[in-house]
Structure formats: structure tokens, C-alpha cells
Design a protein around this motif. Structure first.
Motif, PDB file in Angstrom:
ATOM      1  N   HIS A  82      32.020  24.647  35.792  1.00 17.56           N
ATOM      2  CA  HIS A  82      32.534  24.812  37.164  1.00 17.56           C
ATOM      3  C   HIS A  82      34.047  24.610  37.186  1.00 17.56           C
ATOM      4  O   HIS A  82      34.558  23.647  36.634  1.00 17.56           O
ATOM      5  CB  HIS A  82      31.898  23.793  38.109  1.00 17.56           C
ATOM      6  CG  HIS A  82      30.404  23.878  38.135  1.00 17.56           C
ATOM      7  ND1 HIS A  82      29.727  24.706  38.983  1.00 17.56           N
ATOM      8  CD2 HIS A  82      29.462  23.256  37.397  1.00 17.56           C
ATOM      9  CE1 HIS A  82      28.418  24.575  38.784  1.00 17.56           C
ATOM     10  NE2 HIS A  82      28.245  23.706  37.815  1.00 17.56           N
ATOM     11  N   ARG A  83      34.778  25.513  37.858  1.00 12.08           N
ATOM     12  CA  ARG A  83      36.233  25.397  38.026  1.00 12.08           C
ATOM     13  C   ARG A  83      36.581  25.848  39.427  1.00 12.08           C
ATOM     14  O   ARG A  83      35.906  26.728  39.978  1.00 12.08           O
ATOM     15  CB  ARG A  83      37.008  26.353  37.074  1.00 12.08           C
ATOM     16  CG  ARG A  83      36.754  26.220  35.620  1.00 12.08           C
ATOM     17  CD  ARG A  83      37.725  25.210  35.069  1.00 12.08           C
ATOM     18  NE  ARG A  83      36.935  24.063  34.898  1.00 12.08           N
ATOM     19  CZ  ARG A  83      37.181  23.030  34.098  1.00 12.08           C
ATOM     20  NH1 ARG A  83      38.233  22.947  33.414  1.00 12.08           N
ATOM     21  NH2 ARG A  83      36.408  22.029  33.993  1.00 12.08           N
ATOM     22  N   ARG A  84      37.648  25.293  39.978  1.00  7.68           N
ATOM     23  CA  ARG A  84      38.216  25.923  41.180  1.00  7.68           C
ATOM     24  C   ARG A  84      39.539  26.533  40.726  1.00  7.68           C
ATOM     25  O   ARG A  84      40.374  25.844  40.144  1.00  7.68           O
ATOM     26  CB  ARG A  84      38.438  24.903  42.298  1.00  7.68           C
ATOM     27  CG  ARG A  84      38.976  25.558  43.560  1.00  7.68           C
ATOM     28  CD  ARG A  84      38.703  24.738  44.797  1.00  7.68           C
ATOM     29  NE  ARG A  84      37.311  24.857  45.244  1.00  7.68           N
ATOM     30  CZ  ARG A  84      36.829  24.191  46.302  1.00  7.68           C
ATOM     31  NH1 ARG A  84      37.597  23.366  46.984  1.00  7.68           N
ATOM     32  NH2 ARG A  84      35.580  24.335  46.652  1.00  7.68           N
ATOM     33  N   VAL A  85      39.710  27.833  40.969  1.00  7.77           N
ATOM     34  CA  VAL A  85      40.875  28.545  40.416  1.00  7.77           C
ATOM     35  C   VAL A  85      41.549  29.390  41.484  1.00  7.77           C
ATOM     36  O   VAL A  85      40.948  29.695  42.529  1.00  7.77           O
ATOM     37  CB  VAL A  85      40.441  29.496  39.268  1.00  7.77           C
ATOM     38  CG1 VAL A  85      39.894  28.722  38.090  1.00  7.77           C
ATOM     39  CG2 VAL A  85      39.431  30.522  39.763  1.00  7.77           C
ATOM     40  N   THR A  86      42.791  29.741  41.217  1.00  9.88           N
ATOM     41  CA  THR A  86      43.443  30.818  41.983  1.00  9.88           C
ATOM     42  C   THR A  86      43.805  31.880  40.962  1.00  9.88           C
ATOM     43  O   THR A  86      44.134  31.568  39.813  1.00  9.88           O
ATOM     44  CB  THR A  86      44.726  30.325  42.692  1.00  9.88           C
ATOM     45  OG1 THR A  86      45.561  29.674  41.730  1.00  9.88           O
ATOM     46  CG2 THR A  86      44.374  29.347  43.799  1.00  9.88           C
ATOM     47  N   LEU A  87      43.712  33.138  41.388  1.00  8.13           N
ATOM     48  CA  LEU A  87      43.974  34.220  40.435  1.00  8.13           C
ATOM     49  C   LEU A  87      45.459  34.300  40.115  1.00  8.13           C
ATOM     50  O   LEU A  87      45.855  34.626  39.008  1.00  8.13           O
ATOM     51  CB  LEU A  87      43.478  35.549  41.003  1.00  8.13           C
ATOM     52  CG  LEU A  87      41.968  35.592  41.280  1.00  8.13           C
ATOM     53  CD1 LEU A  87      41.557  36.972  41.774  1.00  8.13           C
ATOM     54  CD2 LEU A  87      41.177  35.237  40.015  1.00  8.13           C
ATOM     55  N   GLU A  88      46.263  34.056  41.139  1.00  5.55           N
ATOM     56  CA  GLU A  88      47.701  33.980  40.875  1.00  5.55           C
ATOM     57  C   GLU A  88      48.295  32.859  41.694  1.00  5.55           C
ATOM     58  O   GLU A  88      47.673  32.398  42.666  1.00  5.55           O
ATOM     59  CB  GLU A  88      48.394  35.322  41.165  1.00  5.55           C
ATOM     60  CG  GLU A  88      48.123  35.857  42.535  1.00  5.55           C
ATOM     61  CD  GLU A  88      47.456  37.247  42.503  1.00  5.55           C
ATOM     62  OE1 GLU A  88      47.311  37.840  43.555  1.00  5.55           O
ATOM     63  OE2 GLU A  88      47.075  37.700  41.402  1.00  5.55           O
ATOM     64  N   GLN A  89      49.500  32.459  41.282  1.00  2.00           N
ATOM     65  CA  GLN A  89      50.200  31.367  41.951  1.00  2.00           C
ATOM     66  C   GLN A  89      50.163  31.571  43.461  1.00  2.00           C
ATOM     67  O   GLN A  89      50.531  32.628  43.963  1.00  2.00           O
ATOM     68  CB  GLN A  89      51.666  31.352  41.476  1.00  2.00           C
ATOM     69  CG  GLN A  89      52.362  30.036  41.740  1.00  2.00           C
ATOM     70  CD  GLN A  89      51.935  28.983  40.710  1.00  2.00           C
ATOM     71  OE1 GLN A  89      51.799  29.295  39.533  1.00  2.00           O
ATOM     72  NE2 GLN A  89      51.716  27.748  41.164  1.00  2.00           N
ATOM     73  N   GLY A  90      49.645  30.553  44.227  1.00  2.13           N
ATOM     74  CA  GLY A  90      49.662  30.614  45.679  1.00  2.13           C
ATOM     75  C   GLY A  90      48.580  31.470  46.290  1.00  2.13           C
ATOM     76  O   GLY A  90      48.493  31.577  47.511  1.00  2.13           O
ATOM     77  N   GLY A  91      47.731  32.085  45.453  1.00  4.90           N
ATOM     78  CA  GLY A  91      46.667  32.936  45.979  1.00  4.90           C
ATOM     79  C   GLY A  91      45.526  32.094  46.532  1.00  4.90           C
ATOM     80  O   GLY A  91      45.526  30.861  46.421  1.00  4.90           O
ATOM     81  N   PRO A  92      44.535  32.758  47.144  1.00  8.41           N
ATOM     82  CA  PRO A  92      43.409  32.030  47.710  1.00  8.41           C
ATOM     83  C   PRO A  92      42.531  31.441  46.603  1.00  8.41           C
ATOM     84  O   PRO A  92      42.397  32.044  45.541  1.00  8.41           O
ATOM     85  CB  PRO A  92      42.648  33.101  48.487  1.00  8.41           C
ATOM     86  CG  PRO A  92      43.022  34.381  47.821  1.00  8.41           C
ATOM     87  CD  PRO A  92      44.414  34.219  47.287  1.00  8.41           C
ATOM     88  N   PRO A  93      41.936  30.275  46.864  1.00 12.73           N
ATOM     89  CA  PRO A  93      41.118  29.631  45.822  1.00 12.73           C
ATOM     90  C   PRO A  93      39.720  30.269  45.695  1.00 12.73           C
ATOM     91  O   PRO A  93      39.173  30.750  46.681  1.00 12.73           O
ATOM     92  CB  PRO A  93      41.009  28.186  46.302  1.00 12.73           C
ATOM     93  CG  PRO A  93      41.240  28.236  47.770  1.00 12.73           C
ATOM     94  CD  PRO A  93      42.095  29.433  48.073  1.00 12.73           C
ATOM     95  N   PHE A  94      39.231  30.246  44.478  1.00  6.80           N
ATOM     96  CA  PHE A  94      37.878  30.709  44.164  1.00  6.80           C
ATOM     97  C   PHE A  94      37.141  29.589  43.428  1.00  6.80           C
ATOM     98  O   PHE A  94      37.761  28.828  42.680  1.00  6.80           O
ATOM     99  CB  PHE A  94      37.916  31.931  43.230  1.00  6.80           C
ATOM    100  CG  PHE A  94      38.354  33.195  43.892  1.00  6.80           C
ATOM    101  CD1 PHE A  94      37.428  34.101  44.394  1.00  6.80           C
ATOM    102  CD2 PHE A  94      39.717  33.496  44.014  1.00  6.80           C
ATOM    103  CE1 PHE A  94      37.842  35.277  44.993  1.00  6.80           C
ATOM    104  CE2 PHE A  94      40.136  34.666  44.625  1.00  6.80           C
ATOM    105  CZ  PHE A  94      39.193  35.567  45.116  1.00  6.80           C
ATOM    106  N   ASP A  95      35.811  29.533  43.635  1.00  5.93           N
ATOM    107  CA  ASP A  95      34.997  28.678  42.772  1.00  5.93           C
ATOM    108  C   ASP A  95      34.451  29.540  41.654  1.00  5.93           C
ATOM    109  O   ASP A  95      33.830  30.577  41.901  1.00  5.93           O
ATOM    110  CB  ASP A  95      33.848  28.035  43.563  1.00  5.93           C
ATOM    111  CG  ASP A  95      34.350  26.874  44.406  1.00  5.93           C
ATOM    112  OD1 ASP A  95      35.131  26.063  43.858  1.00  5.93           O
ATOM    113  OD2 ASP A  95      33.979  26.799  45.597  1.00  5.93           O
TER     114      ASP A  95
END
Lengths: 119, 741
Positions: B87-100
Motif C-alpha cells: 500500500h502507498r499513497r502517491v501523486t503522479l507528479e509534484q503537486g498533483g492529486p493523491p492516489f492510493d
């Protein structure tokens, strides 16, 4: 059950003038003797229990013993007698060799036993 | 129901069972799925919504290394591997919306699923989830002492954590019907607590998936599935296995089922007891879409896993008193069986009987082939029929059923005494030995959430026929017949424990008996001593093991006389052997003192009458006197002996007195037989000649002819010839031949 044969054993109870007749069909041996013992000692308040071996096809020494022992253990005033016609050779011969008649009265037919009881 | 309809229904049911639920080729639209292949983690499969959710269309992703498209994802996957946490919480690019992000592997592919946090429901203070909410909930689960308390605690904690309108704890019965055993709901909702749901509501293949994937979410039941591109695993050409994928698209039948119930969003978490699906935490939401965030679902799943580990102990503790009682009874029975003369007797006639071990109305015990019963049991041949139905199943272990009629519809008439049976096989005795407890029919009313017999409806026609779930969930009650109170697991365990104790006792008995018997045998039959002027042979063939009720003996008397003895106590086996030993030694002593053999038997008879009143025995004695070249024969109800002289064989010596134990004051006559050189006597017991279905006279004739036919053979040869010509019966058989040289 011996050597896979189907062996039938059952008891039939009949009342005649307050007397109990237990008809023994099949083979009276170490396997079935306890059943007869239980039936005789549970006879209740009757003056005479007639164990009718006419339809019985086989008796061994355990079978003889159960006749004697249940006659002794029967509660109350009941007397136990045996019916075995001479024609039933397979059983009669055994009772004869053992001399069962020294302990229990043996009759030819149930009617003889009942008639004797009536006096 | 017409045949055509039945056929359609059967076909539709098969189609439902065959529906490829783990390989639907599509995902739910609330997230995107990528499958990566090879060392470069190149995108091999992508869901067709990547353009919408991630900004790059699926066809533009295929074949490209993931880390090249989104370096942040490459790093996240490397971290996930390093920390062994998918499990990770990530953003695809700097400042983008978060995804699980969650990742797993299937076959040669790494599957990556991404759910945008936007649109998900998350607690106001996400950090509190694992530092406060979960620990407090776990504490409450542990505080629950009984199963109902545990179930209630689960429902409360999961609803508080996820915010679903309704959270139910569902428990499966043996047939996979579900019962709602705990519920937390919005106050205005109708309660479902206590309702039953038929097994068909959750098909077998879905249940199989549930033990593998612990939680499932459907944020909205009217979603449009998003296909995968390509729709097959490019490595194998097979449809991509989505068994472990959180976004797996579910069966349209299931979605219709939810919509029919008015459920918009649904989540379920498995409850698994020792590897078997035990139940579900089932969550419903009636407005939506409704999607708890990934960490919230992970926390709910964690509670489900924690509760699962507690299920076994809370079920047991709920019946702690009963278990104590059971253990107490078991200990008493185990001890009684170990010391009893007959284990079957100990089980039914002792101060504690097996009826007390398990709640029942009747008990059937067969030990050593001997059937005993207590309480209410089927009569005569109906009991035989029941036992016959159990026999093949008992070969595989215990039979535990609350519906004998389901086992064998022909036994439905036993409902009043044996609607349910708990039977365990016994080892170490005879084939078919068992312990069985019986219970009568109990009519039980079950309330279903809708008529279970109309749980699925066939729709369409011809080849297009398919199942559609029911529309009605109105409460529907039915009376369950031909079933007894169910047997609890601890009752089945206690029955198995008792069977083990009895089996052990039987096996020990066999071992003990064979040691004892070997010793006893030397007491009953000594090796024959060398006897001047005589040739002697004996055969001792007990029906069981190594000893029985037969005996023989040679007793040297004064003046060169020798008493030859044979005897037979009614009964078989070890129990009767001790009586046999007493008679043998009693007769020895009397023979030494008495005037003649008849008087010795008279004293022995008095001894039996006084000291062994329940026994019956026969015996024959021949006192050989070389001085007079004769034998004096006495008999107590024994079969005649065979007198061999001058090339002839004659029966002699019967009817000299009654069997021992028949009457206390019997007299025993004696018979004098000539016994010149070369003459002999053959003594035997009834086991040699008694045979069911063959007349005694014919067997005795056969014996007579066999002995004559053996001619001048030595006694050993005669014995061999006799045994070869007379097949054994079921009784003890003994044969003793004495010949003057």
C-alpha cells in the motif's frame, strides 16, 4: 451371523391363560442367548414361562446354560419349562445328551405344558 | 414446473456456476488498473479509464516502462518492494492529486491499482485511524467474552470506522445459508437481525474467492465496467486473473441483486475460522456512490482478520460450562471403559453413561459386535436399517447430521427417535462397532430475507436463458422439518474423544488378553507327558485367540491307572477360561480322592452348583486300568466317546449323568469298557461335531467314519485325518485320542 450367512433369530411372546409362551426361532447360541435371558427374566408376574424351542434350529452349550440360568433367575413365583418335540432332532439331541430334563421339565408341545400347569 | 423449465433452470445454474468471476476482463470505474511485465516493468495491460483518471490513454501506455511515464510510480513500487508493503499513497507528479496505490503479482505480471483519493470518504484526522480508532476497536473485540458479544463489537466498530448505513455480521451454517447474528444500522432502517439468507445468494465460487481476498468494495451498484486493454494476459494468452485485484468487476447478477435490495454501495470483509469461511462482515449503503478510502478499508479488513482469530475461542468460551460438564463425563466414562469387563456395559450401565456425554434421547452402542441401546431408539429392523445407512459413511469417520432423512430419505419415518444422529466408529473391536447418539425431530421456524426457494429467477429464453436474482426480500418464514437440534462441535469432539478412549481400551484389551491367554493356556492344557504303554494325541482348537471353554487333562492315579479327562464350559474366550481352569483343577483333586470317576464328577457338580451357579459345563472321564485291560467311563452330560477296538468304532458313555451345574444332587453312573492292547478311546467336545445347518447325527457319523478310515494310523495321524475331514465350526473344539500300544 456365521461366515456371511444370514442367520435369523427372533422371539415371539404369547399369553395363554396368564402363562407366557416364548417361541424361539433360529439359533440359540452365544450371540442370541442374552436376548432369551432378558426375555425370560422380564416375564412379569406369571405363574409359568414356556420356552418353546419347536422352531429353534440350533442350540449349543451356551444356549443350554441360558435356559437353566434364566429359569433360576426368573423373579417371583414363575416356573420355567421347555418345549422341544423329539422331531426337532438338531435341538432335542443336544438337550438329551446334556440331560437338561434333570433341571427343567421338557414337553413335546406347548399345549402339554399348559395343560400340565392347569393340573 | 415443466421439464423444459427445469432444464432451463439447470442450464442457467450451470452457467452461473461457470461464470468467470475471477477473470471478468474488466474493472470497476473508481480506479485504474495496470499490469506490468518484465524486468523493465513495461505496461502490458491497462484499463480503458487511464486517460480519464491518470491523464494518459491506455493505448499510449502499452509497451512503455511505467517508471518512464511516471517516475514517482516507479519509486513507489521500489519502496513497496523494499518495505514489503503493497500500500502507498502517491501523486503522479509534484503537486498533483493523491492516489492510493496497491500492488500484487499474478502469474508473471505485477498488477498496480490506483484509486484517486478524490471522491473517497476519509476520516477527518487520518492519522487517528491507526493510532487511536483501530487500537480501541481491537481492544473491544478482545473484551468480548462470547460470540454474540464479539459479533456485536465487530458490527459497531466497522460501522463507526466506515460510515456505512448498515453493517451486519453474517454467519454461514453448514449448508452455506447465512444468518445475520449482529447488526448496526441507521435508526430509520428496517432491522435485518436474525434473518436468514439462502446459500444461493453467494455462489460457491464467490465464497472460494472470499477466503483468498479478505475484503471487497462496490462503491456503486450501477457502475459501467471498464474493459482491460488487451483483455488477455499477454504472457499466457489467458484472461487476466483478477482474483486479488481490489478493482475486480463483479458479476452482473450480483449487481442486480444489490439493486433489487436497494443497496447502492456494498463492502464485505471475510471472517475466516481456521482456514474456512465462517461468515462475512457485510456493509450496505443506500445512497451513493459511497467509497471509504483505501486506508479505511484496510483498517476494516484488519478488524475482520483480528476478529477471525478470536472466533474459535469465543465460540468455545460461550459454551464453557457445557464443555466442563462434557469433560467430566468423558473422564468418568474413560476410566470405566478401561477397567470394565465389557466396555459396552460400562458405556450404558455404569454410574455415568454415554447418554450423559452428549444431549440425546437415545444411545446405540455396538462393541465387539454386540449391540446395546438405551433410551428411545428405532425398533428392530429400522435400527438395523439406520446402522446400515451409517456403516459406509463411518468408514470415513464420524457422522454428524441433524437430518438423517437428508442422509437417506428412506429413514424419514425415524423422525420421532432419530431425526438427527451423531455416530463415531470404534476401532479395536469387531467390524461395524460404533457409538451413536440420537435426537428426535424438532420443528424450527426460520425467517428468511425473502423466499429462499425463489432466490434466483430464470430470465430469457432458449440459449440466452440466465439467472437473475430475486426481487423480493420481504420476510418469509418456513418451518424446518425432519431435523433435530444441531450437534455442537464440542459435542462431536466429545463423541470422538470417547470413541478414542473406547478404541484404546479395546486395543489394550486385545493385547492384555493375548498375553493372559498365552499364560492360561498352559494352565488349561499341559503338554502331554510321556505315558508308558500308551500313545496319546490331542488337538485343542479354541474359537477365539488361544484359550476357550474346552479343556482336557491326563491325571495319573494309584496302581498305574490313568484318568483321561475332557470337558467343555459353556461360553467362549477369556472370561470363561477362568471357570474352565477351576473345573479342571477341581476335577483333578476329586479324581485323586474319589472311589471312582462317577463320584469325582458328583463332587465337581456340587462344586459348580455351590460356587459357580451361573455356569454350565459337560465333562467325560475315562479311567484306564492296565491291570484289568479296561476303562471305567463317567460322563456329565457330555457327548459319547468313541470306543475303538478290533477294527471297529462304537459310541459309548452317554447318558451317564446330567451336565455339571444343572441340578445340585445329580448322580453319575460309570460304565466299564474293555480296553485290550491296541484298543483306544476318542474323546471330543461338541465344537468338533456341532455345525449349524447340519444335523448332529450326520456329523457324528462322519467323525465315526473318519476315525475308522484312518485305520491303524498312530493317534497323531488319526487326529489329523479327523480335523481334515471335519471343517471347523464357530465353537471351541477339542479332540483327545488314547490308544494302548
Amino acid at each position: 451371523v456365521l461366515e456371511g450367512e444370514e442367520v435369523v433369530f427372533f422371539l415371539e411372546h404369547d399369553r395363554h391363560d396368564d402363562h407366557l409362551v416364548i417361541r424361539v426361532t433360529g439359533e440359540l447360541d452365544v450371540a442370541t442367548a442374552p436376548e432369551l435371558h432378558a426375555a425370560v427374566v422380564a416375564c412379569g408376574d406369571v405363574p409359568l414361562v414356556v420356552v418353546d424351542l419347536s422352531p429353534c434350529t440350533f442350540v449349543d452349550s451356551t444356549g443350554c446354560r441360558v435356559l437353566v440360568v434364566s429359569a433360576r433367575e426368573v423373579p417371583g413365583p414363575a416356573r420355567v419349562v421347555v418345549v422341544c418335540p423329539e422331531a426337532n432332532q438338531d435341538v432335542y439331541r443336544i438337550l438329551d445328551f446334556v440331560q437338561l430334563s434333570t433341571a427343567l421339565k421338557i414337553y413335546d408341545r406347548p399345549d402339554d405344558a399348559l395343560a400340565d400347569a392347569r393340573g | 414446473v415443466t421439464d423444459a423449465f427445469a432444464e432451463q433452470l439447470a442450464r442457467a445454474l450451470r452457467a452461473c456456476a461457470d461464470e468467470p468471476i475471477s477473470t471478468p476482463g474488466a474493472v470497476q470505474p473508481h480506479g485504474a488498473l495496470l499490469a506490468l511485465a518484465g524486468p523493465g516493468d513495461r505496461v502490458a495491460v491497462a484499463s480503458l479509464n487511464t486517460g480519464e483518471l491518470l491523464g494518459v490513454p491506455a493505448d499510449a501506455l502499452l509497451g512503455r516502462p511505467l517508471a518512464e511515464v511516471w517516475p514517482a510510480l516507479g519509486t513507489a513500487l521500489a519502496d513497496a518492494d523494499a518495505e514489503d508493503d503493497p500500500h502507498r499513497r502517491v501523486t503522479l507528479e509534484q503537486g498533483g492529486p493523491p492516489f492510493d496505490l496497491v500492488t500484487h503479482r499474478t502469474g508473471g505480471l505485477r498488477v498496480v491499482e490506483l484509486e484517486p483519493l478524490a471522491g473517497a470518504v476519509e476520516p477527518a484526522l487520518p492519522a487517528d485511524l491507526w493510532s487511536r480508532t483501530v487500537p480501541a476497536a481491537v481492544q473491544r473485540l478482545h473484551d468480548a467474552r462470547t460470540l454474540p458479544e464479539l459479533a456485536a463489537a465487530i458490527a459497531r466498530a466497522v460501522r463507526a470506522m466506515t460510515g456505512f448505513d448498515r453493517v451486519m455480521v453474517y454467519r454461514f451454517d453448514r449448508d452455506w445459508n447465512g444468518e445475520v447474528i449482529a447488526e448496526e444500522r441507521r435508526d430509520d432502517l428496517e432491522p435485518f437481525l436474525g434473518l436468514h439468507y439462502p446459500a444461493s445468494d453467494i455462489p460457491a465460487q464467490a465464497r472460494a474467492l472470499y477466503t483468498r481476498q479478505w475484503s471487497r468494495l462496490i462503491p456503486t451498484s450501477d457502475y459501467r465496467p471498464v474493459p482491460l486493454l488487451p483483455d488477455r494476459d499477454p504472457l499466457t494468452g489467458a484472461p487476466l486473473d483478477l482474483s486479488d485485484a481490489a478493482l475486480r468487476s463483479v458479476s452482473p447478477v450480483h449487481l442486480q441483486y444489490l439493486r433489487n435490495m436497494g443497496v447502492v454501495a456494498s463492502m464485505s470483509v471475510s471472517l475466516v475460522d481456521r482456514g474456512v469461511l465462517w461468515g462475512l462482515i457485510s456493509c450496505h449503503h443506500y445512497a451513493g456512490a459511497f467509497r471509504p478510502s483505501h486506508p479505511v478499508r484496510a483498517a476494516a479488513e484488519f478488524l475482520g482478520r483480528t476478529a477471525s482469530t478470536l472466533l474459535a475461542s469465543r465460540q468455545e468460551e460461550g459454551r464453557y460450562e457445557q464443555r466442563l460438564h462434557t469433560q467430566h463425563v468423558l473422564a468418568g466414562l474413560g476410566a470405566a471403559v478401561g477397567t470394565a469387563r465389557e466396555p459396552g456395559e460400562a458405556l450404558l450401565d455404569g454410574p455415568t453413561t454415554s447418554a450423559a456425554l452428549v444431549g440425546c434421547t437415545g444411545v446405540v452402542v455396538r462393541v465387539g459386535g454386540r449391540l446395546r441401546t438405551a433410551g428411545a431408539v428405532p425398533a428392530g429392523d429400522r435400527l438395523d436399517r439406520l446402522l446400515a445407512a451409517l456403516a459406509p459413511r463411518l468408514a470415513d469417520g464420524p457422522v454428524v447430521t441433524d437430518s438423517v432423512a437428508a442422509l437417506d430419505p428412506g429413514l424419514a419415518d425415524l423422525r420421532d427417535v432419530a431425526a438427527g444422529v451423531l455416530a463415531v466408529p470404534l476401532r479395536g473391536g469387531a467390524t461395524g462397532d460404533l457409538l451413536a447418539w440420537l435426537r428426535p425431530e424438532v420443528l424450527r421456524e426460520v425467517t428468511w430475507g425473502g423466499n429462499p426457494h425463489e432466490a434466483k429467477v430464470v430470465e430469457g429464453a432458449g440459449a440466452d436463458v440466465r439467472l437473475t436474482p430475486r426481487h423480493s426480500f420481504a420476510q418469509w418464514s418456513e418451518v424446518v422439518r425432519l431435523t433435530s437440534q444441531p450437534w455442537w462441535p464440542h459435542e462431536a469432539e466429545a463423541a470422538a474423544d470417547l470413541a478414542r478412549a473406547v478404541s484404546d481400551a479395546l486395543l489394550q484389551r486385545v493385547e492384555r488378553d493375548s498375553r493372559l491367554a498365552a499364560t492360561l493356556r498352559t494352565v488349561l492344557v499341559d503338554p502331554l507327558p510321556p505315558l508308558p504303554g500308551l500313545a496319546v494325541a490331542a488337538r485343542y482348537l479354541p474359537s477365539q485367540e488361544v484359550v476357550g471353554g474346552d479343556w482336557y487333562d491326563l491325571v495319573p492315579l494309584t496302581d498305574g491307572r490313568l484318568a483321561v479327562v475332557i470337558g467343555d464350559v459353556a461360553g467362549h474366550g477369556l472370561a470363561v477360561s477362568s471357570v474352565t481352569a477351576q473345573l479342571r483343577h477341581g476335577l483333578r483333586a476329586y479324581l485323586l480322592q474319589a472311589e471312582d470317576a462317577g463320584e469325582a464328577l458328583g463332587r465337581l457338580n456340587a462344586m459348580v452348583a455351590r460356587l459357580l451357579p451361573a455356569e454350565l459345563a459337560t465333562a467325560a472321564v475315562a479311567v484306564l486300568d492296565p491291570a484289568t485291560a479296561s476303562a471305567q467311563v463317567a460322563s456329565a452330560g457330555h457327548l459319547p466317546l468313541l470306543h475303538l477296538a478290533d477294527g471297529r468304532a462304537e459310541w459309548a458313555g452317554s447318558h451317564l449323568g446330567p451336565a455339571l451345574g444343572l441340578t445340585p444332587d445329580a448322580r453319575f453312573r460309570t460304565l466299564q469298557l474293555p480296553l485290550a492292547d491296541g484298543a483306544g478311546l476318542l474323546l471330543f467336545t461338541d465344537g468338533l461335531v456341532e455345525r449349524r445347518g447340519v444335523s448332529l447325527d450326520r456329523r457324528m457319523d462322519l467323525l465315526h467314519d473318519l476315525v475308522l478310515g484312518a485305520g491303524d494310523s498312530d493317534p497323531e495321524g488319526v487326529c489329523d485325518a479327523v480335523l481334515a475331514g471335519l471343517p471347523r465350526g464357530s465353537d471351541d473344539a477339542t479332540l483327545l485320542l488314547v490308544k494302548r500300544r
